[in-house]
Motif scaffolding. Structure first.
Motif, short mmCIF file in Angstrom:
data_model
loop_
_atom_site.label_atom_id
_atom_site.label_comp_id
_atom_site.label_asym_id
_atom_site.label_seq_id
_atom_site.Cartn_x
_atom_site.Cartn_y
_atom_site.Cartn_z
N TYR A 128 -42.88 25.66 -56.58
CA TYR A 128 -42.45 26.83 -57.16
C TYR A 128 -42.33 26.87 -58.68
O TYR A 128 -41.94 25.45 -59.20
CB TYR A 128 -40.95 27.27 -56.65
N ALA A 132 -38.70 30.76 -60.36
CA ALA A 132 -39.45 31.73 -59.20
C ALA A 132 -38.42 32.59 -58.54
O ALA A 132 -38.37 33.90 -58.31
CB ALA A 132 -40.20 31.06 -58.28
N CYS A 155 -50.19 33.51 -57.65
CA CYS A 155 -50.39 32.06 -57.40
C CYS A 155 -51.47 31.36 -58.26
O CYS A 155 -52.30 32.22 -58.71
CB CYS A 155 -50.52 31.70 -56.03
N ALA A 184 -46.33 33.08 -52.23
CA ALA A 184 -45.66 33.88 -53.21
C ALA A 184 -44.86 35.34 -52.58
O ALA A 184 -45.08 36.20 -53.02
CB ALA A 184 -46.57 34.08 -54.10
N THR A 227 -46.72 34.74 -62.12
CA THR A 227 -47.12 33.47 -61.19
C THR A 227 -45.93 32.59 -60.93
O THR A 227 -45.05 32.25 -61.79
CB THR A 227 -47.85 32.50 -61.99
N LEU A 228 -45.69 32.69 -59.75
CA LEU A 228 -44.51 32.13 -58.99
C LEU A 228 -44.59 30.96 -58.32
O LEU A 228 -43.58 30.00 -58.41
CB LEU A 228 -43.84 33.29 -58.10
N VAL A 229 -45.87 30.52 -57.97
CA VAL A 229 -46.12 29.33 -56.97
C VAL A 229 -47.51 28.91 -57.54
O VAL A 229 -48.58 29.35 -57.82
CB VAL A 229 -46.25 29.72 -55.64
#
Length: 297
Positions: A128, A132, A155, A184, A227-229
């Motif tokens: 992450y 996130a 992602c 995500a 973008t979280l991951v």
């Protein structure tokens, strides 16, 4: 189609012949009733991933959001995976190590063990971004937690050269034709309670089938365009032909498009996969990747 339910898993005295298990129950209890610190459960499923697991755990431990229940479900690893899990035991709410029926069985176990109102699934090797979880929970808080919901985000997927990342959108408008990055995706536990867990008859595309099930049931999707991951190259789903075969079955099952369109889409994918594999064998795929790098973020 008979889908496994939470009750199916919770009704077991144990999940099987447990090799090892441990828990830190303090981390499984919501700190207070203030909705600003609502509990979120993060589940990591792993099997023999000693090279990648630590980075995944660290990315959860270092989240800025304070109230996270972290569960690890191991498939009975024989490498150093268990040693890594034990070294982080104080940061875990619960962990278990036992043989399972595959990836989705392990995910179902984790969901059944969870107490959070929202659930995220993060495979070993994926990480992450630091904010996130805070980003997801802030969005949910702004909606007053008013309904079952699925949050999706973007992602970055590590390229085969392990130096560049490709951008992968989590825009749910891709559904129900294409999969979105599952790492995500964050799902209200109430959705699993009402619609069931992952279908164990699909070995690769059960996450796609679950999201199509939610789409059909008109569960709201909320896309967060961030973008979280960061994710590793695909593991079990790296079998591109088998993946597309499973996706084709799901498209035909739910019939969001005409059968001939579903078949045409799969044929196009099979051709694309074959071209990709052929270029790799010829040593030319790097030329395509250079063009893809130009479009990455």
């Amino acid at each position: 189609m008979i889908l496994p339910s939470l009750n199916d898993y919770l009704s077991r005295k144990t999940f099987g012949n447990v090799l090892k298990e441990g828990s830190n129950l303090i981390n499984s209890i919501e700190k207070n009733n203030d909705s600003s610190s609502l509990l979120i459960s993060i589940i990591t499923v792993v099997y023999n991933a000693e090279e990648h697991l630590q980075a995944t755990i660290e990315s959860v431990v270092q989240q800025t959001y304070p109230n996270i229940e972290y569960i690890i479900v191991d498939g009975g690893s024989t490498d150093k995976t268990l040693s890594i899990i034990k070294s982080y035991e104080n940061f875990l709410s619960y962990w278990i190590s036992e043989p399972d029926q595959g990836l989705y069985d392990a995910m179902n176990k984790g969901i059944a063990l969870s107490h959070g109102s929202l659930i995220g699934l993060l495979n070993a090797g994926d990480t992450y971004q630091p904010n996130a979880i805070a980003t997801i929970m802030e969005r949910w808080r702004s909606q007053n937690f008013s309904q079952p919901i699925i949050f999706t985000g973007n992602c970055h997927i590590l390229a085969e050269d392990h130096q560049h990342y490709f951008f992968a959108s989590g825009d749910p408008s891709r559904l129900p034709l294409r999969m979105i990055p599952h790492a995500a995706v964050f799902v209200s536990k109430s959705v699993y309670e009402s619609l069931g867990l992952f279908n164990l008859t699909l070995k690769i595309a059960s996450d796609f089938e679950f999201l199509c099930r939610c789409y059909q049931a008109k569960i709201p999707f909320d896309f967060i365009d961030e973008t979280l991951v960061l994710t590793e190259p695909r593991g079990v789903s790296g079998n591109y032909y088998r993946s597309e075969w499973d996706y084709a079955q799901v498209r035909l099952q739910y019939a969001f498009i005409a059968p001939w369109q579903a078949i045409a889409l799969s044929l196009y994918s099979f051709v694309s996969i074959t071209v990709h594999q052929g270029l790799k064998i010829l040593g030319l795929w790097h030329l395509i990747e250079k063009r893809r790098y130009a479009g990455s973020r």
